[in-house]
Write an enzyme that holds these catalytic residues in place. Structure first.
Site, PDB file in Angstrom:
ATOM      1  N   PRO A  77      75.932  84.906  39.508  1.00  0.00           N
ATOM      2  CG  PRO A  77      76.841  86.271  41.180  1.00  0.00           C
ATOM      3  CD  PRO A  77      76.242  84.919  40.967  1.00  0.00           C
ATOM      4  CG  PHE A 136      72.608  73.220  31.056  1.00  0.00           C
ATOM      5  CD1 PHE A 136      73.458  73.630  30.041  1.00  0.00           C
ATOM      6  CD2 PHE A 136      72.641  71.897  31.466  1.00  0.00           C
ATOM      7  CE1 PHE A 136      74.335  72.734  29.440  1.00  0.00           C
ATOM      8  CE2 PHE A 136      73.510  70.989  30.877  1.00  0.00           C
ATOM      9  CZ  PHE A 136      74.363  71.414  29.865  1.00  0.00           C
ATOM     10  CE  LYS A 193      76.290  74.383  43.881  1.00  0.00           C
ATOM     11  NZ  LYS A 193      76.512  75.743  44.356  1.00  0.00           N
TER      12      LYS A 193
HETATM   13  N1  SAM Z   1      79.242  79.916  39.803  1.00  0.00           N
HETATM   14  C1  SAM Z   1      78.394  81.092  39.901  1.00  0.00           C
HETATM   15  C2  SAM Z   1      79.290  82.285  40.075  1.00  0.00           C
HETATM   16  O1  SAM Z   1      80.475  82.075  40.353  1.00  0.00           O
HETATM   17  O2  SAM Z   1      78.828  83.429  39.945  1.00  0.00           O
HETATM   18  C3  SAM Z   1      77.369  80.946  41.007  1.00  0.00           C
HETATM   19  C4  SAM Z   1      76.309  79.947  40.666  1.00  0.00           C
HETATM   20  S1  SAM Z   1      74.947  79.897  41.772  1.00  0.00           S
HETATM   21  C5  SAM Z   1      75.603  79.055  43.147  1.00  0.00           C
HETATM   22  C6  SAM Z   1      73.928  78.654  41.054  1.00  0.00           C
HETATM   23  C7  SAM Z   1      73.187  79.104  39.813  1.00  0.00           C
HETATM   24  O3  SAM Z   1      72.621  77.979  39.161  1.00  0.00           O
HETATM   25  C8  SAM Z   1      72.015  80.042  40.077  1.00  0.00           C
HETATM   26  O4  SAM Z   1      72.257  81.308  39.518  1.00  0.00           O
HETATM   27  C9  SAM Z   1      70.829  79.362  39.413  1.00  0.00           C
HETATM   28  O5  SAM Z   1      69.956  80.257  38.759  1.00  0.00           O
HETATM   29  C10 SAM Z   1      71.517  78.447  38.417  1.00  0.00           C
HETATM   30  N2  SAM Z   1      70.682  77.341  37.911  1.00  0.00           N
HETATM   31  C11 SAM Z   1      69.980  76.448  38.641  1.00  0.00           C
HETATM   32  N3  SAM Z   1      69.297  75.602  37.824  1.00  0.00           N
HETATM   33  C12 SAM Z   1      69.624  75.962  36.546  1.00  0.00           C
HETATM   34  C13 SAM Z   1      69.248  75.476  35.267  1.00  0.00           C
HETATM   35  N4  SAM Z   1      68.385  74.437  35.133  1.00  0.00           N
HETATM   36  N5  SAM Z   1      69.741  76.076  34.160  1.00  0.00           N
HETATM   37  C14 SAM Z   1      70.591  77.129  34.302  1.00  0.00           C
HETATM   38  N6  SAM Z   1      70.983  77.635  35.490  1.00  0.00           N
HETATM   39  C15 SAM Z   1      70.510  77.060  36.609  1.00  0.00           C
END
Ligand code: SAM
Length: 239
Positions: free
Chosen positions: A80, A127, A191
């Site tokens: 978010p 991404f 990560k």
């Molecule tokens: N660091 C963020 C914060 O502090 O608000 C939280 C990130 S959350 C743990 C992981 C995010 O990675 C999710 O919102 C998910 O939609 C995104 N995500 C996963 N695969 C992705 C991709 N291929 N491209 C962009 N975002 C991706």
């Protein structure tokens, strides 16, 4: 937030147990109970961070100073938005540190991201797709990236080997982009979920960064396989 509305009926051996769990799945009950008892969730609300993940980046950035005033930062998996919120402050993209250079923050996520002042956000964007990376390139213009962040995690399928393969694929997409777009001495924080492939990924990072280490910040839950790989001192492709 929903959690705020929950009626906290019982304090049981110091653990808060929500009272209105009737009819909810066991996994939802566990999630709610964990959220209510997590000090980082409460701190995030007090400090206006969008989620508790902020404290992972805060801890790492406090120790390694990855983001400086003037830094150009890419935040992959930004929703978010707590990492982007921090990146805006630390890079001075908001100009709040008078007399210091202003940075730039670009956040990308598959999900929609609610606006964050002074950050450029690409929501509904994968991404790994060339069109997303081209958009980032054109936003950067002549700038090179000083810090690439990735907190991206794929949706868990429940099949461990597949989940691990998916997150490693995301990491290599991030590493590749970082190698192509970073400034000299840049950093990369991403990560991973602990598995045997992480060793190979770490070795590959060592080809491009002078210092590579694995980090488990305090805010990362003990029962989670989550770890972060940090590369510092980007040396470019020639090495
Ligand atoms: N660091 C963020 C914060 O502090 O608000 C939280 C990130 S959350 C743990 C992981 C995010 O990675 C999710 O919102 C998910 O939609 C995104 N995500 C996963 N695969 C992705 C991709 N291929 N491209 C962009 N975002 C991706």
């Amino acid at each position: 937030m929903q959690i705020r509305k929950l009626h906290l009926a019982t304090k049981w051996f110091g653990k808060i147990v929500p009272s209105n769990l009737k009819g909810k799945k066991k996994s939802s009950q566990e999630w709610l109970t964990r959220q209510l008892n997590d000090p980082y969730v409460e701190r995030a609300k007090i400090m206006n961070y969008r989620c508790r993940s902020a404290f992972k980046l805060l801890e790492i950035d406090q120790k390694y100073s990855l983001i400086q005033p003037g830094s150009t930062v890419i935040d992959c998996g930004a929703a978010p938005g707590s990492w982007s919120q921090l990146a805006v402050k630390h890079s001075n993209a908001d100009g709040s540190k008078h007399g210091m250079p202003k940075g730039m923050v670009i956040g990308i996520d598959l999900l929609q991201i609610y606006p964050i002042e002074h950050a450029t956000l690409l929501g509904n964007s994968d991404f790994t797709k060339p069109e997303t990376q081209n958009k980032i390139r054109s936003l950067l213009g002549e700038r090179r990236i000083d810090c690439v962040l990735s907190d991206m995690a794929p949706n868990a399928t429940g099949v461990r080997s597949l989940d691990q393969e998916n997150i490693i694929t995301l990491c290599y997409a991030v590493l590749r982009f970082a190698i192509l777009m970073s400034s000299s001495k840049a950093s990369l924080l991403m990560k991973v979920w602990d598995n045997s492939e992480v060793v190979t990924l770490e070795k590959n990072m060592q080809k491009y960064y002078t210092h590579v280490k694995r980090i488990k910040p305090k805010a990362s839950r003990d029962d989670s396989a989550e770890n972060f790989l940090l590369g510092r001192g980007f040396v470019g492709i020639e090495r």
